[in-house]
Design a protein around this motif. Structure first.
Motif, PDB file in Angstrom:
ATOM      1  N   VAL A   1       0.935  -1.158   0.007  1.00 23.02           N
ATOM      2  CA  VAL A   1      -0.263   0.095  -0.476  1.00 23.02           C
ATOM      3  C   VAL A   1       0.747   1.281  -0.248  1.00 23.02           C
ATOM      4  CG1 VAL A   1      -1.508   1.397   1.672  1.00 23.02           C
ATOM      5  CG2 VAL A   1      -1.862  -1.416   0.918  1.00 23.02           C
ATOM      6  N   MET A   2       1.691   1.239   1.186  1.00 25.94           N
ATOM      7  CA  MET A   2       2.564   2.225   0.692  1.00 25.94           C
ATOM      8  C   MET A   2       3.221   2.766  -0.155  1.00 25.94           C
ATOM      9  SD  MET A   2       5.646   2.684   3.712  1.00 25.94           S
ATOM     10  CE  MET A   2       6.805   1.504   2.900  1.00 25.94           C
ATOM     11  N   GLN A   3       4.260   1.793  -1.382  1.00 25.53           N
ATOM     12  CA  GLN A   3       4.289   1.801  -2.211  1.00 25.53           C
ATOM     13  C   GLN A   3       4.013   1.993  -3.001  1.00 25.53           C
ATOM     14  OE1 GLN A   3       7.987   0.955  -1.777  1.00 25.53           O
ATOM     15  NE2 GLN A   3       7.585   2.038  -5.180  1.00 25.53           N
ATOM     16  N   ARG A   4       2.573   1.473  -3.659  1.00 27.51           N
ATOM     17  CA  ARG A   4       1.273   1.863  -4.628  1.00 27.51           C
ATOM     18  C   ARG A   4       1.516   3.799  -4.367  1.00 27.51           C
ATOM     19  NH1 ARG A   4      -4.175  -0.676  -3.876  1.00 27.51           N
ATOM     20  NH2 ARG A   4      -4.831   1.123  -3.738  1.00 27.51           N
ATOM     21  N   LEU A   5       1.398   3.642  -3.197  1.00 28.38           N
ATOM     22  CA  LEU A   5       0.815   4.915  -3.124  1.00 28.38           C
ATOM     23  C   LEU A   5       1.908   6.272  -3.264  1.00 28.38           C
ATOM     24  CD1 LEU A   5      -1.035   5.995   0.335  1.00 28.38           C
ATOM     25  CD2 LEU A   5      -2.250   6.386  -1.378  1.00 28.38           C
TER      26      LEU A   5
ATOM     27  N   GLU B   1       3.951   5.573  -5.770  1.00 32.22           N
ATOM     28  CA  GLU B   1       4.904   5.534  -7.543  1.00 32.22           C
ATOM     29  C   GLU B   1       3.133   6.728  -7.976  1.00 32.22           C
ATOM     30  OE1 GLU B   1       3.850   1.306  -7.914  1.00 32.22           O
ATOM     31  OE2 GLU B   1       5.774   0.568  -7.564  1.00 32.22           O
ATOM     32  N   GLN B   2       2.109   6.649  -6.748  1.00 29.37           N
ATOM     33  CA  GLN B   2       1.051   7.409  -7.364  1.00 29.37           C
ATOM     34  C   GLN B   2       1.610   9.133  -7.499  1.00 29.37           C
ATOM     35  OE1 GLN B   2      -1.946   5.394  -5.400  1.00 29.37           O
ATOM     36  NE2 GLN B   2      -2.506   4.917  -7.283  1.00 29.37           N
ATOM     37  N   ILE B   3       2.332   9.096  -5.957  1.00 26.64           N
ATOM     38  CA  ILE B   3       2.548  10.717  -5.908  1.00 26.64           C
ATOM     39  C   ILE B   3       3.480  10.775  -6.522  1.00 26.64           C
ATOM     40  CG2 ILE B   3       3.978  12.056  -4.280  1.00 26.64           C
ATOM     41  CD1 ILE B   3       2.239  10.444  -1.964  1.00 26.64           C
ATOM     42  N   GLY B   4       4.477   9.966  -7.288  1.00 26.56           N
ATOM     43  CA  GLY B   4       5.229  10.198  -8.893  1.00 26.56           C
ATOM     44  C   GLY B   4       4.660  10.594  -9.716  1.00 26.56           C
ATOM     45  N   GLU B   5       4.169   9.997 -10.055  1.00 28.15           N
ATOM     46  CA  GLU B   5       2.904  10.615 -11.272  1.00 28.15           C
ATOM     47  C   GLU B   5       2.171  11.254 -11.253  1.00 28.15           C
ATOM     48  OE1 GLU B   5       1.239   9.794 -14.926  1.00 28.15           O
ATOM     49  OE2 GLU B   5       3.112   8.272 -13.797  1.00 28.15           O
ATOM     50  N   LEU B   6       1.744  11.744 -10.170  1.00 30.60           N
ATOM     51  CA  LEU B   6       1.433  13.411 -10.059  1.00 30.60           C
ATOM     52  C   LEU B   6       2.355  14.530 -10.148  1.00 30.60           C
ATOM     53  CD1 LEU B   6      -0.824  15.362  -9.601  1.00 30.60           C
ATOM     54  CD2 LEU B   6       0.248  15.124  -6.825  1.00 30.60           C
TER      55      LEU B   6
ATOM     56  N   SER C   1       8.963   7.556   4.016  1.00 31.70           N
ATOM     57  CA  SER C   1       7.416   6.877   4.200  1.00 31.70           C
ATOM     58  C   SER C   1       8.600   6.217   4.564  1.00 31.70           C
ATOM     59  CB  SER C   1       7.060   6.351   2.909  1.00 31.70           C
ATOM     60  OG  SER C   1       8.388   5.371   2.381  1.00 31.70           O
ATOM     61  N   ARG C   2       7.981   5.481   6.509  1.00 26.37           N
ATOM     62  CA  ARG C   2       8.050   4.407   7.290  1.00 26.37           C
ATOM     63  C   ARG C   2       7.025   3.893   6.846  1.00 26.37           C
ATOM     64  NH1 ARG C   2       4.427   5.679  10.168  1.00 26.37           N
ATOM     65  NH2 ARG C   2       4.433   7.081  11.846  1.00 26.37           N
ATOM     66  N   ILE C   3       7.308   2.384   8.019  1.00 23.24           N
ATOM     67  CA  ILE C   3       6.329   1.422   8.414  1.00 23.24           C
ATOM     68  C   ILE C   3       6.830   1.744  10.736  1.00 23.24           C
ATOM     69  CG2 ILE C   3       4.930  -0.813   9.331  1.00 23.24           C
ATOM     70  CD1 ILE C   3       4.633  -0.411   6.389  1.00 23.24           C
ATOM     71  N   LYS C   4       5.317   2.137  10.958  1.00 27.78           N
ATOM     72  CA  LYS C   4       6.218   2.474  12.378  1.00 27.78           C
ATOM     73  C   LYS C   4       6.588   1.369  13.257  1.00 27.78           C
ATOM     74  CE  LYS C   4       4.222   5.030  15.760  1.00 27.78           C
ATOM     75  NZ  LYS C   4       3.838   6.677  15.877  1.00 27.78           N
ATOM     76  N   SER C   5       7.572   1.526  13.602  1.00 29.89           N
ATOM     77  CA  SER C   5       8.590   0.296  14.415  1.00 29.89           C
ATOM     78  C   SER C   5       7.927  -0.737  15.230  1.00 29.89           C
ATOM     79  CB  SER C   5       9.955   1.173  14.939  1.00 29.89           C
ATOM     80  OG  SER C   5       9.394   1.278  15.980  1.00 29.89           O
ATOM     81  N   GLU C   6       8.189  -1.867  15.217  1.00 32.02           N
ATOM     82  CA  GLU C   6       7.727  -2.112  16.483  1.00 32.02           C
ATOM     83  C   GLU C   6       7.814  -2.226  17.998  1.00 32.02           C
ATOM     84  OE1 GLU C   6       6.314  -5.480  16.156  1.00 32.02           O
ATOM     85  OE2 GLU C   6       5.858  -6.349  17.910  1.00 32.02           O
ATOM     86  N   ASP C   7       8.755  -1.605  18.078  1.00 32.92           N
ATOM     87  CA  ASP C   7       8.897  -0.307  19.889  1.00 32.92           C
ATOM     88  C   ASP C   7       7.910   0.442  19.782  1.00 32.92           C
ATOM     89  OD1 ASP C   7      10.524  -2.705  20.873  1.00 32.92           O
ATOM     90  OD2 ASP C   7      12.478  -1.251  20.176  1.00 32.92           O
TER      91      ASP C   7
END
Ligand code: 0O2
Length: 202
Positions: free
Chosen positions: A19-23, A25-30, A48-54
């Motif tokens: 999902v993060m990657q797709r968004l 790419e869509q920002i890149g396209e814009l 971009s990041r996925i919030k760390s476990e901790d």
């Protein structure tokens, strides 16, 4: 029960990354579309990041939630985070509108800390998206000036030894934020004038 491989996100981790990657790419396209039209790329850079476990577990505890996949994905809305740093203040709205128009994306919540800066001077536009009816993404959209201020304030926040001058530092930080906001307006005006001249010459 959590799948230990994906930690608190369980088996959802690959889908969250997709999902993060797709968004992104869509920002890149814009960016490509607008830059081709006007010559001005509206985005300076994205993080971009996925919030760390901790930090996700710490946030669950802080919010009084059990440390589960359900809390991390349904009750906390910034497991996926994207920061979009724009060149000019008008670009923030352009990027926000583009995100809101994407297929499979719903806007769940918006916080306009540009129109209504936080008392400490924090400025940014925050939007919570729900993607494919399932994954929440916190998108922070701000100008280079706003981003610079937030980064410096973040550093200073973690320096505990500000001692007796705390009030002065808070006031000065707020003053810097206001000056940067005024500079953002001037830079926007300069950009508009350049675009007008360019359109006249076309
Ligand atoms: P990180 O590590 O940046 O992800 P909540 O998300 O519910 O805990 P709140 O106040 O409802 O908190 O959310 P809000 O206001 O939308 O802010 C969330 C994020 O915005 C923060 O994430 C920061 O990244 C940024 N932010 C908000 N206020 C400030 C501020 O005063 N200074 C700076 N530098 N950044 C700010 P987190 O949760 O801190 O974690």
């Amino acid at each position: 029960m959590e799948d230990m491989k994906g930690g608190i996100y369980g088996s959802h981790l690959p889908a969250m990354q997709a999902v993060m990657q797709r968004l992104l790419e869509q920002i890149g396209e814009l960016r490509r579309q607008i830059a081709q039209g006007t010559g001005f790329d509206p985005v300076e850079h994205c993080l971009s990041r996925i919030k760390s476990e901790d930090s996700m577990r710490e946030k669950c505890r802080r919010k009084g939630l059990p440390e589960t996949t359900d809390s991390a994905l349904r009750h906390i809305h910034d497991a996926i985070g994207i920061r979009i740093v724009c060149a000019f203040v008008d670009d923030v709205r352009v990027v926000r509108d583009h995100l809101a128009s994407l297929d499979g994306v719903e806007v769940i919540e918006e916080k306009d800390y540009i129109r209504h800066a936080k008392p400490n001077g924090y400025r940014s536009y925050h939007v919570i998206l729900r993607v494919d009816g399932q994954y929440y993404v916190e998108v922070q959209i701000r100008t280079i000036a706003m981003d610079t201020w937030a980064a410096l304030e973040h550093h200073l926040k973690y320096k505990k030894n500000v001692g007796s001058r705390t009030d002065l530092l808070i006031r000065e930080l707020k003053r810097c934020s206001d000056e940067l906001a005024s500079t953002d307006m001037t830079l926007q005006t300069i950009r508009d004038m350049i675009l007008e001249d360019w359109e006249d010459s076309e």
